[in-house]
Structures are given as C-alpha cells and as structure tokens.
Design an enzyme around this catalytic site. Sequence first.
Site, PDB file in Angstrom:
ATOM      1  N   ILE A  14       0.822  -1.211   0.000  1.00 17.84           N
ATOM      2  CA  ILE A  14       0.000   0.000   0.000  1.00 17.84           C
ATOM      3  C   ILE A  14       0.862   1.269   0.000  1.00 17.84           C
ATOM      4  CG2 ILE A  14      -0.360   0.207   2.517  1.00 17.84           C
ATOM      5  CD1 ILE A  14      -2.923   0.838  -0.314  1.00 17.84           C
ATOM      6  N   SER A  36      11.708   0.200   7.659  1.00 17.41           N
ATOM      7  CA  SER A  36      11.111  -1.057   7.241  1.00 17.41           C
ATOM      8  C   SER A  36      12.204  -2.108   7.331  1.00 17.41           C
ATOM      9  CB  SER A  36      10.616  -0.915   5.794  1.00 17.41           C
ATOM     10  OG  SER A  36       9.475  -1.678   5.558  1.00 17.41           O
ATOM     11  N   ARG A  37      11.801  -3.352   7.675  1.00 16.29           N
ATOM     12  CA  ARG A  37      12.819  -4.386   7.839  1.00 16.29           C
ATOM     13  C   ARG A  37      13.473  -4.738   6.499  1.00 16.29           C
ATOM     14  NH1 ARG A  37       8.976  -8.640  10.166  1.00 16.29           N
ATOM     15  NH2 ARG A  37       8.142  -7.989   8.162  1.00 16.29           N
ATOM     16  N   LYS A  90      -5.642   1.584   7.714  1.00 18.77           N
ATOM     17  CA  LYS A  90      -6.791   0.844   8.226  1.00 18.77           C
ATOM     18  C   LYS A  90      -6.472  -0.638   8.268  1.00 18.77           C
ATOM     19  CE  LYS A  90      -8.477  -1.690   5.653  1.00 18.77           C
ATOM     20  NZ  LYS A  90      -8.183  -2.821   4.693  1.00 18.77           N
ATOM     21  N   ASP A 168     -10.647  -7.729   6.389  1.00 17.14           N
ATOM     22  CA  ASP A 168      -9.662  -6.730   5.940  1.00 17.14           C
ATOM     23  C   ASP A 168     -10.270  -5.893   4.804  1.00 17.14           C
ATOM     24  OD1 ASP A 168      -6.818  -5.577   5.809  1.00 17.14           O
ATOM     25  OD2 ASP A 168      -7.194  -6.255   3.761  1.00 17.14           O
TER      26      ASP A 168
HETATM   27  P1  NAP Z   1       2.086  -5.776   3.189  1.00 12.19           P
HETATM   28  O1  NAP Z   1       2.696  -5.284   1.917  1.00 12.19           O
HETATM   29  O2  NAP Z   1       1.955  -7.248   3.399  1.00 12.19           O
HETATM   30  O3  NAP Z   1       2.808  -5.205   4.474  1.00 12.19           O
HETATM   31  C1  NAP Z   1       3.335  -3.904   4.553  1.00 12.19           C
HETATM   32  C2  NAP Z   1       4.713  -3.958   5.160  1.00 12.19           C
HETATM   33  O4  NAP Z   1       4.634  -4.172   6.556  1.00 12.19           O
HETATM   34  C3  NAP Z   1       5.556  -5.134   4.670  1.00 12.19           C
HETATM   35  O5  NAP Z   1       6.141  -4.869   3.418  1.00 12.19           O
HETATM   36  C4  NAP Z   1       6.572  -5.309   5.777  1.00 12.19           C
HETATM   37  O6  NAP Z   1       7.718  -4.482   5.514  1.00 12.19           O
HETATM   38  C5  NAP Z   1       5.830  -4.779   7.008  1.00 12.19           C
HETATM   39  N1  NAP Z   1       5.526  -5.927   7.855  1.00 12.19           N
HETATM   40  C6  NAP Z   1       5.003  -7.105   7.490  1.00 12.19           C
HETATM   41  N2  NAP Z   1       4.928  -7.932   8.541  1.00 12.19           N
HETATM   42  C7  NAP Z   1       5.430  -7.241   9.585  1.00 12.19           C
HETATM   43  C8  NAP Z   1       5.657  -7.557  10.946  1.00 12.19           C
HETATM   44  N3  NAP Z   1       5.403  -8.772  11.407  1.00 12.19           N
HETATM   45  N4  NAP Z   1       6.177  -6.600  11.744  1.00 12.19           N
HETATM   46  C9  NAP Z   1       6.497  -5.405  11.276  1.00 12.19           C
HETATM   47  N5  NAP Z   1       6.333  -5.051   9.955  1.00 12.19           N
HETATM   48  C10 NAP Z   1       5.789  -5.964   9.151  1.00 12.19           C
HETATM   49  O7  NAP Z   1       0.636  -5.180   3.399  1.00 12.19           O
HETATM   50  P2  NAP Z   1      -0.142  -4.015   2.655  1.00 12.19           P
HETATM   51  O8  NAP Z   1      -0.994  -4.610   1.613  1.00 12.19           O
HETATM   52  O9  NAP Z   1       0.773  -2.898   2.301  1.00 12.19           O
HETATM   53  O10 NAP Z   1      -1.114  -3.590   3.834  1.00 12.19           O
HETATM   54  C11 NAP Z   1      -0.676  -2.909   4.977  1.00 12.19           C
HETATM   55  C12 NAP Z   1      -1.854  -2.236   5.641  1.00 12.19           C
HETATM   56  O11 NAP Z   1      -2.466  -1.375   4.678  1.00 12.19           O
HETATM   57  C13 NAP Z   1      -2.939  -3.218   6.098  1.00 12.19           C
HETATM   58  O12 NAP Z   1      -3.477  -2.804   7.306  1.00 12.19           O
HETATM   59  C14 NAP Z   1      -3.976  -3.148   4.988  1.00 12.19           C
HETATM   60  O13 NAP Z   1      -5.284  -3.441   5.440  1.00 12.19           O
HETATM   61  C15 NAP Z   1      -3.842  -1.700   4.555  1.00 12.19           C
HETATM   62  N6  NAP Z   1      -4.271  -1.475   3.168  1.00 12.19           N
HETATM   63  C16 NAP Z   1      -3.822  -2.265   2.151  1.00 12.19           C
HETATM   64  C17 NAP Z   1      -4.324  -2.079   0.863  1.00 12.19           C
HETATM   65  C18 NAP Z   1      -3.854  -2.897  -0.299  1.00 12.19           C
HETATM   66  O14 NAP Z   1      -4.398  -2.752  -1.397  1.00 12.19           O
HETATM   67  N7  NAP Z   1      -2.832  -3.717  -0.169  1.00 12.19           N
HETATM   68  C19 NAP Z   1      -5.262  -1.089   0.621  1.00 12.19           C
HETATM   69  C20 NAP Z   1      -5.643  -0.255   1.654  1.00 12.19           C
HETATM   70  C21 NAP Z   1      -5.158  -0.463   2.926  1.00 12.19           C
HETATM   71  P3  NAP Z   1       9.176  -4.942   6.003  1.00 12.19           P
HETATM   72  O15 NAP Z   1       9.269  -6.429   5.833  1.00 12.19           O
HETATM   73  O16 NAP Z   1      10.105  -4.177   5.097  1.00 12.19           O
HETATM   74  O17 NAP Z   1       9.247  -4.531   7.437  1.00 12.19           O
END
Ligand code: NAP
Length: 308
Positions: A14, A36-37, A90, A168
Amino acid sequence: MSPINLAIVGVGKIVRDQHLPAVAKNADYRLIAAASRHGTVDGIDNFKSIDEMLAAVPAIEAVSLCMPPQYRYEAAEKALSAGKHVFLEKPPGATLSEVADLEALAAARGVSLFASWHSRYAPAVEAAKSFLAGTTIRSMRVIWKEDVRHWHPNQEWIWQAGGLGVFDPGINALSIVTHILPRPVFITAATLEFPENRDAPIAATMTFSDAKGLDLAAEFDWRQTGKQSWDIVAETDAGTMVLSEGGAKLSIDGKLVHEEPEQEYPMLYRRFAEIVKAGKSDVDLAPLRHVADAFMLGRRKFVEAFHD
Ligand code: NAP
C-alpha cells in the site's frame, strides 16, 4: 506553514501503490525518512526500525504507519511518545482497546492521531450520504466479494489472528456504511466461516439493525472468482440506490448519477494535514467495533482448508 516532515513505516504494497504517489503530489508534506525491515524508499534516509529512525532523524514531525494491524500499536506508541503526529492505515489496530489507548496518548502528548478509512473518500460516498439523508431507507444490502488469491498473494498476516481475514476488505464496506447511514447500527447476528487451517475467516454474513428497526445485511466472501463485487444497495422511498465499485459510482433506479476519478489517498493526506494544522485527532472506531462485534456474536463454521 512549512511542509510537515513525514516518515513512513512498513514499506510494502500500500505504501508503493498509494502513500508514496499521494505524498509526492501534496505540498503539505516533505517525506524525509522510512523504516522497514526489508523495504526502502528511494532518495530518502532508510532505517531498519522505527527506534533507529526516530533516534537518527529528530526533524520528523509525523509518521504514517503502514505495517499489518497486529504490529501497529507498538510503533504508534513509540511515535506518539516521541511527540510525532501519527497516521494509522486501516484497520487502526488489532484491538479496540489499544487504539483507545493511542487516542488518549495522542491527547496527552498534544499531537494528532488519524485513524484513516480510505474507502470513506471514494468518489461517490458523499453523494450517497446526501441521497440517503433525504429519504427513508427500507432495506440495505452490502455485498463485498473478491478473490483473495488475486488481491492478497503471499500475505500471511491476513490469515493470522488479528489479521481480520475477509474483514480486511470488509471493514472498508463497514467504513462506508457507518458514514452514509443516518443513525448508528448494530449487529444482530453473524456467521463467520474459517478455513480449517487458518485463524481468520474467509467469509462472513451479518445482519444489522438500528433504533428504528432498519433491515441491513452484509455478505463478505473471499472466494469470488470472475466479477468482483463491492456494492451497497439500498431500497428507499426515493428509489433503488446502488453504490458500486467500492464507492466509486452511484446509481439511482439504474441511472448513473455520480462518477469521478478516484482520489482516496490524496484526500486522506489532505485530511491528515488538516487535523495536524487544527491540533486535533480523527479517530472513529465504529468500523472496527462492528468487526469486533461480529467476532463476539458470530457463529463459527469451519470450511475447506485454504491454500495459496
Ligand atoms: P504488506 O505489503 O503485506 O505489508 C506492509 C509492510 O509491513 C511489509 O512490506 C513489511 O515491511 C511490514 N511488515 C510485514 N509484517 C510485519 C511484521 N510482522 N512486523 C512489522 N512489519 C511488518 O501489506 P499491505 O498490503 O501494504 O497492507 C498494509 C496495511 O495497509 C494493512 O493494514 C492493509 O489493510 C492496509 N491497506 C492495504 C491495501 C492494499 O491494497 N494492499 C489497501 C488499503 C489499505 P518490512 O518487511 O520491510 O518490514
């Protein structure tokens, strides 16, 4: 006022899809660091953890927290304690109580906390709210059905406890419904379907009502292949309202009455700057409360195991 020095934490899907483009186009912000990790953002200082980042870059004034919800509280607590404004993706957290704690901490530190709900900024949501305010709603149906394999490939956190599973995306529908309805609603029954190998639901059905006996039902399903559905349909005294494509289009009795280009994240960042300048917070927990209620009141059914 000079731009807000912003940092982003949790550089994943995101952040790349929405946060970076929205921030780049908004003169109210200067993005100066990321933590970020694994992920990094080109052209700014990158750190492996929020602790390192906050210690190294005292100029940071605000932080956007974009990691999965189960890991957001700890980072938010650190940022608020360090006197930074905080933008929460969110859902704002894994529990209602931890977000309430953050809200109190933000107030105590005199900084702003923003629990963002991007779907509330979908183009036709305000038009739907205005339409519903001028009529009587007879019933409402919420249909949020998408293909989890397409939208969430390799995301393990969504299947873990606190990842919310189908809620989600479903919480986006609830963020719209709670914004456009004239009165608060509450869940009266729910069924949650859990794959036998997962800790979060793949589907859910819920019924809701309100003080006047509103007939409201919602169906969330992650097993939808083919056409995806993100629709809210209301039967009203002024006709059938269809808010479709996640809040992008509004039709009344089959006639398209509102459609505009999508601007959800630019509007979220505009709102965040507004509350920072005004010295206030914006934390509406209603969508998360309904999810908690569904988990509390819902019947559980175990269904076929889910494999990516
Ligand atoms: P994601 O790519 O799976 O996760 C975002 C980042 O969070 C990962 O790249 C990782 O970065 C870090 N992360 C993952 N696991 C972690 C952990 N155990 N501890 C600390 N950091 C961790 O997810 P995303 O799709 O971007 O979604 C993230 C949030 O945005 C969620 O709450 C989601 O509901 C919301 N969101 C997503 C979308 C969508 O379309 N994807 C849309 C609207 C809102 P590092 O490994 O580099 O730390």
